[in-house]
Design a protein around this motif. Sequence first.
Motif, PDB file in Angstrom:
ATOM      1  N   ALA A  75       1.033  -1.213  -0.043  1.00  0.00           N
ATOM      2  CA  ALA A  75      -0.114   0.144   0.011  1.00  0.00           C
ATOM      3  C   ALA A  75       0.697   1.243  -0.101  1.00  0.00           C
ATOM      4  N   ILE A  76       1.766   1.293   0.985  1.00  0.00           N
ATOM      5  CA  ILE A  76       2.739   2.293   1.007  1.00  0.00           C
ATOM      6  C   ILE A  76       3.604   2.538  -0.402  1.00  0.00           C
ATOM      7  N   ALA A  77       3.847   1.431  -1.056  1.00  0.00           N
ATOM      8  CA  ALA A  77       4.505   1.696  -2.287  1.00  0.00           C
ATOM      9  C   ALA A  77       3.617   2.057  -3.683  1.00  0.00           C
ATOM     10  N   ARG A  78       2.634   1.589  -3.279  1.00  0.00           N
ATOM     11  CA  ARG A  78       1.630   2.046  -4.489  1.00  0.00           C
ATOM     12  C   ARG A  78       1.142   3.439  -4.369  1.00  0.00           C
ATOM     13  N   ALA A  79       1.031   3.788  -3.122  1.00  0.00           N
ATOM     14  CA  ALA A  79       0.568   5.306  -3.002  1.00  0.00           C
ATOM     15  C   ALA A  79       1.771   6.342  -3.189  1.00  0.00           C
ATOM     16  N   LEU A  80       3.200   6.068  -2.920  1.00  0.00           N
ATOM     17  CA  LEU A  80       4.085   6.550  -3.481  1.00  0.00           C
ATOM     18  C   LEU A  80       4.557   6.867  -4.775  1.00  0.00           C
ATOM     19  N   THR A  81       4.393   5.678  -5.492  1.00  0.00           N
ATOM     20  CA  THR A  81       4.510   5.704  -6.998  1.00  0.00           C
ATOM     21  C   THR A  81       3.342   6.553  -7.715  1.00  0.00           C
ATOM     22  N   GLU A  82       2.272   6.444  -7.253  1.00  0.00           N
ATOM     23  CA  GLU A  82       1.259   7.616  -7.680  1.00  0.00           C
ATOM     24  C   GLU A  82       1.587   8.958  -7.493  1.00  0.00           C
ATOM     25  N   LYS A  83       2.012   9.184  -6.702  1.00  0.00           N
ATOM     26  CA  LYS A  83       2.569  10.784  -6.148  1.00  0.00           C
ATOM     27  C   LYS A  83       3.729  10.972  -7.295  1.00  0.00           C
ATOM     28  N   LEU A  84       4.725   9.941  -7.218  1.00  0.00           N
ATOM     29  CA  LEU A  84       5.959  10.471  -8.032  1.00  0.00           C
ATOM     30  C   LEU A  84       5.635  10.576  -9.632  1.00  0.00           C
ATOM     31  N   THR A  85       4.607   9.792 -10.071  1.00  0.00           N
ATOM     32  CA  THR A  85       4.276   9.555 -11.218  1.00  0.00           C
ATOM     33  C   THR A  85       3.392  11.218 -11.659  1.00  0.00           C
ATOM     34  N   GLN A  86       2.802  11.806 -10.580  1.00  0.00           N
ATOM     35  CA  GLN A  86       2.355  12.980 -10.891  1.00  0.00           C
ATOM     36  C   GLN A  86       3.425  14.080 -10.898  1.00  0.00           C
ATOM     37  N   LYS A  87       4.408  13.916  -9.830  1.00  0.00           N
ATOM     38  CA  LYS A  87       5.335  14.924  -9.527  1.00  0.00           C
ATOM     39  C   LYS A  87       6.402  14.942 -10.979  1.00  0.00           C
ATOM     40  N   LEU A  88       6.782  13.859 -11.190  1.00  0.00           N
ATOM     41  CA  LEU A  88       7.748  13.476 -12.230  1.00  0.00           C
ATOM     42  C   LEU A  88       7.504  13.384 -13.706  1.00  0.00           C
ATOM     43  N   GLY A  89       6.374  13.362 -14.089  1.00  0.00           N
ATOM     44  CA  GLY A  89       5.749  12.985 -15.452  1.00  0.00           C
ATOM     45  C   GLY A  89       6.107  11.948 -16.232  1.00  0.00           C
ATOM     46  N   GLN A  90       6.748  10.674 -15.373  1.00  0.00           N
ATOM     47  CA  GLN A  90       6.786   9.449 -16.073  1.00  0.00           C
ATOM     48  C   GLN A  90       6.072   8.546 -15.177  1.00  0.00           C
ATOM     49  N   PRO A  91       5.802   7.403 -15.761  1.00  0.00           N
ATOM     50  CA  PRO A  91       5.102   6.428 -14.737  1.00  0.00           C
ATOM     51  C   PRO A  91       6.169   5.587 -13.963  1.00  0.00           C
ATOM     52  N   PHE A  92       5.799   5.606 -12.630  1.00  0.00           N
ATOM     53  CA  PHE A  92       6.431   4.681 -11.760  1.00  0.00           C
ATOM     54  C   PHE A  92       5.571   3.492 -11.287  1.00  0.00           C
TER      55      PHE A  92
END
Length: 353
Positions: A75-92
Amino acid sequence: MVDDQLLYVIKKFQCLHILQRGLKMIFNRKSWQNLRYLLILTLATLAGTPNAQPKWPERPVKLIVPFPVAGPADAIARALTEKLTQKLGQPFIVENRPGGGGDTATALVAKAAADGYTLVLGAGATLAVSPALSKHLAYDSIRDFAPVATLATAPNILVINDSVKANSLKEFIALSKTKQDGFSFASGGKGSSGHMSAELLRSVSGMPFVHVPYKGQAQALTDMVGGHIPAMFATLTGAREFIATGKLRALAITSPVRSQLAPEIPTVSESGYPGFQNTSWWGVLAPSGTSAAIVKSLNLEITSILNDPEFRKTLAIYGTEPFPMTTDQFSEFLRSEIERAAKLVQYAGIPKE
């Protein structure tokens, strides 16, 4: 000086030294001088300065999670990757690779290309406890990884069932010492955070106990509620509902200070054992040799996410709290956790396998 700059930039491009010699033959000296400066400007624009770093990320980034789908780590990993995708413009992208207690996938990332496109969700269990328990671990937690950022921490809670007539940690320990082998303690498995918490409490209090390892915490808690096991160090997420309904009684929490998620539960430290601390934790790491610029950039982005109210709500749902550190602090913390786990495993007499 200009000639040196030209040669440095041209060497960045395969076979351009052949082009350089050919152009010298075709053009006279004056024309070559003009063309040479034009090449410098053009190639410098393409390649950047010698110390420039390539843009990152330019393609999807994988975060390997060495644990099954569902549960705090996933759950932590998925919440984090969603935010990183939004911030950095590439899919995490989260890629779950359970098995081997998390060691198999962690070893896979240790051998991955150090280009910033493969990361791992590390945990205290895989990075600190596994080295203390395994004879043939396929990775070195210090040598093979570049610590990027810590994410979250989760304490354990000492819970007991109604068969144990104790209302505080001191009463519980005193009662356990009246029994030859103490109480039976359940855990989610050998080397789990709950097991290590029990061993640490034994080391500081002299409390005897019999370890009963389960294949996961859920069945252990079920047997506790059923009265088959008297005590256990459980996660807040797993035990919270049983505590709220009165099926289990919480005596102490293993965090250094009281948890904001359960402020009514006293710490082991304030219950008579100052300095006691043992928590689960998670963080992001990259293969050793990953660009320092990428590591630093990612640390700053993750630290920013840890302050995001929406992300903090996700952490709270799973009984975890934000745990921000710089990359240097994470490196020091990891070393200290490895050393602490090794000492605790040795004290407990747990054989390496």
